[in-house]
Write a protein that holds these residues in place. Structure first.
Motif, PDB file in Angstrom:
ATOM      1  N   ALA A   4      16.984  -0.306   1.358  1.00  0.00           N
ATOM      2  CA  ALA A   4      18.302  -0.326   2.143  1.00  0.00           C
ATOM      3  C   ALA A   4      18.935  -1.603   1.649  1.00  0.00           C
ATOM      4  O   ALA A   4      20.070  -1.714   1.577  1.00  0.00           O
ATOM      5  CB  ALA A   4      18.033  -0.121   3.587  1.00  0.00           C
ATOM      6  N   LEU A   5      18.148  -2.782   1.967  1.00  0.00           N
ATOM      7  CA  LEU A   5      18.872  -4.059   1.683  1.00  0.00           C
ATOM      8  C   LEU A   5      19.156  -4.289   0.361  1.00  0.00           C
ATOM      9  O   LEU A   5      20.355  -4.855  -0.037  1.00  0.00           O
ATOM     10  CB  LEU A   5      17.870  -5.297   1.942  1.00  0.00           C
ATOM     11  CG  LEU A   5      17.369  -5.164   3.620  1.00  0.00           C
ATOM     12  CD1 LEU A   5      16.451  -6.449   3.775  1.00  0.00           C
ATOM     13  CD2 LEU A   5      18.561  -5.766   4.583  1.00  0.00           C
ATOM     14  N   ARG A   6      18.163  -3.775  -0.609  1.00  0.00           N
ATOM     15  CA  ARG A   6      18.653  -3.812  -2.024  1.00  0.00           C
ATOM     16  C   ARG A   6      20.171  -2.986  -2.263  1.00  0.00           C
ATOM     17  O   ARG A   6      21.065  -3.433  -3.265  1.00  0.00           O
ATOM     18  CB  ARG A   6      17.703  -3.388  -2.854  1.00  0.00           C
ATOM     19  CG  ARG A   6      16.419  -4.448  -3.151  1.00  0.00           C
ATOM     20  CD  ARG A   6      15.456  -3.852  -3.920  1.00  0.00           C
ATOM     21  NE  ARG A   6      14.351  -4.970  -4.343  1.00  0.00           N
ATOM     22  CZ  ARG A   6      13.162  -4.819  -4.526  1.00  0.00           C
ATOM     23  NH1 ARG A   6      12.748  -3.700  -4.818  1.00  0.00           N
ATOM     24  NH2 ARG A   6      12.358  -5.745  -4.762  1.00  0.00           N
ATOM     25  N   ALA A   7      20.150  -1.986  -1.781  1.00  0.00           N
ATOM     26  CA  ALA A   7      21.298  -0.946  -2.040  1.00  0.00           C
ATOM     27  C   ALA A   7      22.459  -1.718  -1.595  1.00  0.00           C
ATOM     28  O   ALA A   7      23.768  -1.540  -2.037  1.00  0.00           O
ATOM     29  CB  ALA A   7      21.051   0.073  -1.252  1.00  0.00           C
ATOM     30  N   TYR A   8      22.542  -2.461  -0.356  1.00  0.00           N
ATOM     31  CA  TYR A   8      23.587  -3.318   0.438  1.00  0.00           C
ATOM     32  C   TYR A   8      24.066  -4.137  -0.676  1.00  0.00           C
ATOM     33  O   TYR A   8      25.165  -4.264  -0.925  1.00  0.00           O
ATOM     34  CB  TYR A   8      23.181  -3.701   1.753  1.00  0.00           C
ATOM     35  CG  TYR A   8      24.180  -4.410   2.477  1.00  0.00           C
ATOM     36  CD1 TYR A   8      24.724  -3.753   3.480  1.00  0.00           C
ATOM     37  CD2 TYR A   8      24.676  -5.681   2.438  1.00  0.00           C
ATOM     38  CE1 TYR A   8      25.879  -4.472   4.255  1.00  0.00           C
ATOM     39  CE2 TYR A   8      25.592  -6.520   3.160  1.00  0.00           C
ATOM     40  CZ  TYR A   8      26.388  -5.546   3.832  1.00  0.00           C
ATOM     41  OH  TYR A   8      27.280  -6.387   4.489  1.00  0.00           O
ATOM     42  N   ARG A  50      14.746 -12.946  -3.698  1.00  0.00           N
ATOM     43  CA  ARG A  50      13.459 -13.222  -4.518  1.00  0.00           C
ATOM     44  C   ARG A  50      13.747 -12.065  -5.350  1.00  0.00           C
ATOM     45  O   ARG A  50      13.057 -12.044  -6.267  1.00  0.00           O
ATOM     46  CB  ARG A  50      12.446 -12.689  -3.362  1.00  0.00           C
ATOM     47  CG  ARG A  50      12.372 -11.240  -2.934  1.00  0.00           C
ATOM     48  CD  ARG A  50      10.987 -11.094  -2.082  1.00  0.00           C
ATOM     49  NE  ARG A  50      10.891  -9.494  -1.744  1.00  0.00           N
ATOM     50  CZ  ARG A  50      10.043  -9.100  -1.109  1.00  0.00           C
ATOM     51  NH1 ARG A  50       9.327  -9.742   0.007  1.00  0.00           N
ATOM     52  NH2 ARG A  50       9.973  -7.815  -0.980  1.00  0.00           N
ATOM     53  N   THR A  51      14.430 -10.975  -5.113  1.00  0.00           N
ATOM     54  CA  THR A  51      14.730  -9.844  -6.287  1.00  0.00           C
ATOM     55  C   THR A  51      15.348 -10.487  -7.559  1.00  0.00           C
ATOM     56  O   THR A  51      14.730 -10.271  -8.709  1.00  0.00           O
ATOM     57  CB  THR A  51      15.747  -8.938  -5.716  1.00  0.00           C
ATOM     58  OG1 THR A  51      15.145  -8.232  -4.539  1.00  0.00           O
ATOM     59  CG2 THR A  51      15.806  -7.938  -6.688  1.00  0.00           C
ATOM     60  N   ARG A  52      16.225 -11.311  -7.326  1.00  0.00           N
ATOM     61  CA  ARG A  52      16.843 -11.967  -8.370  1.00  0.00           C
ATOM     62  C   ARG A  52      15.739 -12.874  -9.056  1.00  0.00           C
ATOM     63  O   ARG A  52      15.934 -12.995 -10.446  1.00  0.00           O
ATOM     64  CB  ARG A  52      18.091 -12.444  -7.908  1.00  0.00           C
ATOM     65  CG  ARG A  52      18.894 -13.317  -9.425  1.00  0.00           C
ATOM     66  CD  ARG A  52      19.130 -12.394 -10.474  1.00  0.00           C
ATOM     67  NE  ARG A  52      19.672 -13.464 -11.420  1.00  0.00           N
ATOM     68  CZ  ARG A  52      21.068 -13.740 -11.677  1.00  0.00           C
ATOM     69  NH1 ARG A  52      21.826 -13.321 -10.611  1.00  0.00           N
ATOM     70  NH2 ARG A  52      21.338 -14.550 -12.509  1.00  0.00           N
ATOM     71  N   PHE A  53      14.977 -13.651  -8.495  1.00  0.00           N
ATOM     72  CA  PHE A  53      14.407 -14.726  -8.857  1.00  0.00           C
ATOM     73  C   PHE A  53      13.104 -13.940  -9.701  1.00  0.00           C
ATOM     74  O   PHE A  53      12.980 -14.146 -10.963  1.00  0.00           O
ATOM     75  CB  PHE A  53      13.720 -15.420  -7.725  1.00  0.00           C
ATOM     76  CG  PHE A  53      12.627 -16.436  -8.139  1.00  0.00           C
ATOM     77  CD1 PHE A  53      12.960 -17.760  -8.424  1.00  0.00           C
ATOM     78  CD2 PHE A  53      11.288 -16.291  -8.589  1.00  0.00           C
ATOM     79  CE1 PHE A  53      12.151 -18.774  -9.136  1.00  0.00           C
ATOM     80  CE2 PHE A  53      10.543 -16.977  -8.686  1.00  0.00           C
ATOM     81  CZ  PHE A  53      10.774 -18.396  -9.006  1.00  0.00           C
ATOM     82  N   TYR A  54      12.606 -12.758  -9.117  1.00  0.00           N
ATOM     83  CA  TYR A  54      11.561 -12.023  -9.994  1.00  0.00           C
ATOM     84  C   TYR A  54      12.234 -11.249 -11.049  1.00  0.00           C
ATOM     85  O   TYR A  54      11.501 -11.130 -12.122  1.00  0.00           O
ATOM     86  CB  TYR A  54      11.021 -11.307  -9.068  1.00  0.00           C
ATOM     87  CG  TYR A  54       9.915 -11.764  -7.971  1.00  0.00           C
ATOM     88  CD1 TYR A  54       9.435 -13.008  -8.333  1.00  0.00           C
ATOM     89  CD2 TYR A  54       9.919 -11.205  -6.654  1.00  0.00           C
ATOM     90  CE1 TYR A  54       8.520 -13.654  -7.384  1.00  0.00           C
ATOM     91  CE2 TYR A  54       8.957 -11.969  -5.889  1.00  0.00           C
ATOM     92  CZ  TYR A  54       8.318 -12.812  -6.070  1.00  0.00           C
ATOM     93  OH  TYR A  54       7.363 -13.772  -5.204  1.00  0.00           O
ATOM     94  N   ASP A  55      13.429 -10.814 -11.065  1.00  0.00           N
ATOM     95  CA  ASP A  55      14.149 -10.161 -12.283  1.00  0.00           C
ATOM     96  C   ASP A  55      14.042 -11.330 -13.379  1.00  0.00           C
ATOM     97  O   ASP A  55      13.642 -10.713 -14.501  1.00  0.00           O
ATOM     98  CB  ASP A  55      15.606  -9.670 -11.942  1.00  0.00           C
ATOM     99  CG  ASP A  55      15.335  -8.421 -11.088  1.00  0.00           C
ATOM    100  OD1 ASP A  55      14.414  -7.971 -10.798  1.00  0.00           O
ATOM    101  OD2 ASP A  55      16.573  -7.962 -10.750  1.00  0.00           O
TER     102      ASP A  55
END
Length: 275
Positions: free
Chosen positions: A20-24, A72-77
């Protein structure tokens, strides 16, 4: 579509909230990443959330965790794409869609390791989206508290080839002993040149993310599942086990992406290490 959200283990249900947070974030004009499948995961699984409303930031814990999740999503990407390894292993892959949404170089083989129920739900939703992976995606259905290494090897993982490992959002749900065992196994499977990345958190920081989450109203459905993780100085542990580590605080990562740091963002962060 038939999805069996009620069969998702409690720990795995938190992945729906993360989706949900990634969608936002994906809907923001200044988004740090774009996940075109996150909204579908949320819609399919929202019934398992304590507050299945439309705005994930209306939930106290969601609002608290949002800055950390997107950074963290962007960092890990970035970590995975910069690693440039032919083998990528996502331990506790959850509902992340990196196999589908990132521009992988030719020849990349990505292993998604998670519980059978989680991966069944994930594949069910992806099928409705006509999703096609941009790499060779290998699904490994196993419990990370058991002999997951055997399942990974059986699926075709080659321990003689350097790999990029990602352990996203998992260790805090493990006991100290289980976290050590998992990381030890990762080391045993890692050829020279392999890389690994995961979060570190200071559990005793009075205004750190963990402490704030434990006092956030409605957050107990998640925080009661936390078992502490490694509970030791992470870079030192890695160095003592054959890795060359480097760490960045969440505040430093957020600044690099042009986002403000929230709260005590120096009490937690991300570690990356090379074998």
């Amino acid at each position: 579509m038939t999805t069996v959200t009620e069969s998702l283990p409690a720990v795995s249900r938190t992945a729906v909230g993360v989706a949900a947070l990634r969608a936002y974030e994906s809907n923001r004009p200044d988004r740090l990443f774009e996940d075109p499948y996150a909204a579908a995961f949320f819609e399919a699984g929202r019934s398992v959330l304590p507050t299945p409303g439309g705005d994930p930031l209306q939930d106290g814990l969601g609002a608290l965790m949002y800055p950390q999740i997107v950074v963290r999503t962007r960092f890990y990407d970035d970590y995975l794409l910069e690693a440039g390894r032919a083998q990528v292993v996502l331990l506790a892959a959850g509902l992340d869609a990196r196999a589908f949404r990132l521009p992988w170089p030719p020849g990349t083989r990505l292993f998604e390791v998670d519980l059978p129920e989680v991966l069944a739900f994930k594949d069910d939703v992806l099928a409705t989206q006509d999703a096609s992976p941009s790499c060779e995606r290998v699904v490994v259905r196993t419990d990370l508290r058991e002999d997951w290494a055997a399942a990974l090897l059986e699926a075709g993982f080659d321990p003689a080839v350097p790999a990029a490992w990602l352990i996203e959002g998992l260790l805090i749900y493990l006991s100290h002993e289980d976290a050590e065992q998992l990381l030890t196994t990762v080391g045993e499977l890692s050829a020279p040149g392999s890389r690994v990345s995961f979060e570190y958190r200071a559990a005793d920081a009075p205004d750190g993310l963990i402490a704030r989450a434990r006092t956030t109203e409605g957050g107990e459905h998640v925080t009661r599942l936390w078992r502490g993780g490694l509970r030791t100085a992470v870079p030192e542990w890695l160095a003592a086990h054959g890795w060359q580590p480097s760490a960045v605080t969440r505040a430093e990562a957020a600044a690099a992406f042009g986002r403000p740091a929230d709260g005590n963002a120096t009490a937690d962060g991300f570690v990356t290490a090379v074998r």
